[in-house]
Scaffold this active site. Sequence first.
Site, short mmCIF file in Angstrom:
data_model
loop_
_atom_site.label_atom_id
_atom_site.label_comp_id
_atom_site.label_asym_id
_atom_site.label_seq_id
_atom_site.Cartn_x
_atom_site.Cartn_y
_atom_site.Cartn_z
N HIS A 231 -9.21 3.63 -1.70
CA HIS A 231 -7.87 3.12 -1.45
C HIS A 231 -7.46 2.08 -2.50
O HIS A 231 -7.36 0.88 -2.21
CB HIS A 231 -7.81 2.53 -0.03
CG HIS A 231 -6.46 2.05 0.38
ND1 HIS A 231 -5.27 2.63 -0.06
CD2 HIS A 231 -6.07 1.03 1.22
CE1 HIS A 231 -4.24 1.98 0.48
NE2 HIS A 231 -4.70 1.02 1.25
N CYS B 120 0.82 -1.22 0.00
CA CYS B 120 0.00 0.00 0.00
C CYS B 120 0.85 1.27 0.00
O CYS B 120 0.31 2.37 -0.13
CB CYS B 120 -0.94 0.00 1.19
SG CYS B 120 -2.10 -1.37 1.16
#
Lengths: 402, 402
Positions: B344, B86
């Site tokens: 996200h 991420c």
Amino acid sequence: MKDVFVAGVGMTHFGKFLSRSLKDLGRQAVTETLRDAGVDVAALDAAYVGNAVGGLITGQEMIRGQVILSPLGISGIPIFNVENACASASSAFHLAWSAVASGQHDLVLALGVEKLATQDRQATFEAIGTAIDVEARAEIEDLHGRTGQNRSIFMDIYADLTRAFMARSGVSREDFAGVVVKARQNAAGNEHAQYRQPTTIDEVLDSREVVWPLTLHMCAPIGDGAAAAIVASRDGLDRAGVLATRPRVQVRASVVRSGTSTTGGEPGSARAAIRDAYEAAGLGPMDLNLAEIHDATAPAELMAYEHLGLAAAEDTPALLWEGVTGIDGEHPVNPSGGLLCRGHPIGATGLAQICELSWQLRGRAGRRQVDHPRIGLTQNGGGWMGHDSAAMSVHILERSSG
Amino acid sequence: MKDVFVAGVGMTHFGKFLSRSLKDLGRQAVTETLRDAGVDVAALDAAYVGNAVGGLITGQEMIRGQVILSPLGISGIPIFNVENACASASSAFHLAWSAVASGQHDLVLALGVEKLATQDRQATFEAIGTAIDVEARAEIEDLHGRTGQNRSIFMDIYADLTRAFMARSGVSREDFAGVVVKARQNAAGNEHAQYRQPTTIDEVLDSREVVWPLTLHMCAPIGDGAAAAIVASRDGLDRAGVLATRPRVQVRASVVRSGTSTTGGEPGSARAAIRDAYEAAGLGPMDLNLAEIHDATAPAELMAYEHLGLAAAEDTPALLWEGVTGIDGEHPVNPSGGLLCRGHPIGATGLAQICELSWQLRGRAGRRQVDHPRIGLTQNGGGWMGHDSAAMSVHILERSSG
């Protein structure tokens, strides 16, 4: 930009190791590299980890570097996972060089690691095949006349490039076989190499045809392995205590570029990257005391002679047959045995080339030692965009007195 | 080290776009970024491309950056594919920063792109789950008390960290719901955001439980998107003609580090990266005019208040409820809506944060504009090593007068 040095190197044997993992291979290469440099893990400022198909082969994506390095105590520092197909390791090395050249870091690790040998050979071919635009697969297969599936698409690409090279140069399959014979002779002196048995022109030509004009022995094998280097500034060398104890190896040029895939014609990235590296180092082909080039297939070595500026295309076989590129010649090429015989665990190869140059420049290459080399060059290509490589990397290293 | 600027930014809308590809998303973000900076592709020196699970989701490994960028005419330059889960996009941005800070390049591209939404939700959860050591999956699942499979393992990890945070701080689920209410309010003013409808404390608490204490609305959604930035030296700004036309955005600190996963206790990488960034910039928490932090789940925003040094753990809810971290407060956090509401797409998020800071610092954030901010911070984490993040990145940007 600061001066950048290779403070230490290390690699595993290359080969098919069904019982060895990506982690195991990577950790061995790092451990040997730290030992060679005399560096403790606590001294490292950052790590750059190249790997190509570990995600597809092992299921580990995204944080392969951390997973490999953390149990060695390498954590709390920046760790970057870098992919550039068969040029992943040289890309990682370039980023390591860049971080030290900039003054950002003084002592960093570059690791290349790959695991290709599994029970499922076809899965490995398919994984390697993701180094093209996978949505354009049919188009690229057509472009390069691919006729079979029981091999990596890169064999079709190399065969196509080879046919074009033969047509314009008059170079023959016997010449390619000669490259393999030399590579085996060289690899015989390299304990890390995958294929070390001597061979003959006839044996190479008589081995199974992969795609005309390439036979099996003209193609780099599937294999596993890892290679690493510690990259350091002068301050980093001092910190590691490397300075006083042995010849220093300095990075004189570090070039990575992508090909210009939207234009047709002959791929130009190797020539361009070599030209840029010569320019950065203020050197030319006649300065090369050795080179480690990307012979994923045997013809690539002769093409490289041309790209390096050592000879015109039609004159490249003479360099081979007259021994100019042999270990005892004026411009030894692939004293390690190259991808053909040292092996080609794709995301590790670029750093295996750096290992070989470092050992040679330090006079530590044993039976394959080139006579007192001062300047060496590596060339490492990766991926294919239809008309040129996706990534092409060239490094020039020098045994430094200063 | 040279001064480094963000010369332009751009991003796609974030959301679930079943018909859009990784290439399509990436190219849109790059095209908008080039337009924002007023830079022609021919002026770019290099490109750094962050992506996390594209290999598993789309089958394209190794050369995703080249495949995305080449049709835009971005070829012949160095292109690096960077994975750090991420934190892939912030890692790509850091490498871009490093190349410019070093003087190696003057004008480079950083791109983060991700495609998560497909018909196969479980496959996406499994792909995201490769941001841990996949061989230690059972052990990590045990460690964090994972009980179900119909979600990403990261929800179990966050839930476990949240329970520990609640135990030592007395912070409640209502406080977490308050974070979501604020994030939705902020995202209402962000046309790029995935969730823009207002919500209430009760709605958040009543949404489906994912893992106690987290409800569905406390978790960042699965989504697709891309974000990019042009990173430039002063010479690069001149080349792009950015200098004269608008406020300049300068990178004051760029930190990436891995967690210290071999030690137990509370993860320390966020604190450490923030501390290092403050030190590099010569700034502290009271200097922050805004922050974009990694709220993959709502509790992370409160934890971040503590890590940033804005409040002790038990005092973090007061910052929220008293509006200190609202858009009109003293230290606005996630005016974009954050990961919770902007969305996200994991390998794109770090650069979406850079986009938001750049727009805010240039006074271009529209309805969610913070009042004349000068200093902003991003925090972006990736992967999990069992006790800490695999990668943690913090950037500090400043509206520069010089």
